[in-house]
Design a protein around this motif. Sequence first.
Motif, mmCIF file in Angstrom:
data_model
loop_
_atom_site.group_PDB
_atom_site.id
_atom_site.type_symbol
_atom_site.label_atom_id
_atom_site.label_comp_id
_atom_site.label_asym_id
_atom_site.label_seq_id
_atom_site.Cartn_x
_atom_site.Cartn_y
_atom_site.Cartn_z
ATOM 1 N N GLN A 115 -1.309 24.282 27.501
ATOM 2 C CA GLN A 115 -2.628 23.795 27.893
ATOM 3 C C GLN A 115 -3.212 24.619 29.029
ATOM 4 O O GLN A 115 -4.434 24.766 29.128
ATOM 5 N N ARG A 154 -10.203 29.780 27.973
ATOM 6 C CA ARG A 154 -11.565 29.252 27.916
ATOM 7 C C ARG A 154 -12.391 29.742 29.086
ATOM 8 O O ARG A 154 -13.575 30.059 28.946
ATOM 9 N N LEU A 168 -10.907 27.768 37.909
ATOM 10 C CA LEU A 168 -9.496 27.375 37.827
ATOM 11 C C LEU A 168 -8.986 26.914 39.190
ATOM 12 O O LEU A 168 -7.766 26.936 39.435
ATOM 13 N N GLN A 188 -4.508 27.861 27.490
ATOM 14 C CA GLN A 188 -5.785 27.595 26.824
ATOM 15 C C GLN A 188 -6.904 27.454 27.846
ATOM 16 O O GLN A 188 -8.023 27.931 27.621
ATOM 17 N N ARG A 189 -6.614 26.818 28.957
ATOM 18 C CA ARG A 189 -7.636 26.619 29.991
ATOM 19 C C ARG A 189 -8.084 27.966 30.559
ATOM 20 O O ARG A 189 -9.280 28.199 30.767
#
Length: 204
Positions: free
Chosen positions: A140, A147, A199, A143-144
Amino acid sequence: MDDPHRNGRPPEPRSDEALMLSFRDGDARAFEELVARHRRGLFNFLLRSVQNRSRAEELLQEVFLRVVRSKDRYERTAKLTTWLYTIARNLCVDESRRAKFRRTTSLDTPRRGMDDEGPAMVETVAADDVPTDERAAAPQIRQRIARAIDLLPEDQREVFLMRQINGLSFKEIGEIVGAPENTVKSRMRYALEKLRQDLADFNL
């Protein structure tokens, strides 16, 4: 003159430019070696630009097809990698223009094509630019980060990819995108700042 084989030393590999000149003069094996050298890097760049494996493969074939078509006009005036990535980048720009009115993006949709060959995006980001640690092994988080990179402005994203994923110099990137080296560095700086902001909850 010493024979490198007799001294136990392998022959020095030919430069990209020397291989291209040999291909221009009819050496098909030279072209095969160029493809072997650059296929992976070009594919990763195309894949992360168009986010679709099959389309990236088609564009990769188009890159090398254009090299074949242009071989008789090739002159050793710049690094071959600059020429190759200029072709690839122009194809991505054209693809983006065709797709921008039909593409829909959802942050909840898994990133397409990222299970393909090449290291995961998070594994190729330079540690001193956007630091990562063992936490980034979680899917995850990968993926973050992917993105966040996708959401960068196009001019910043392409510089980030060329620099961090393909290891091109700022000078080479400037020649590819048609911008001064300082402009390229600024785009990279803005990209890194935006990634840190997006982030921030990961304490990157």
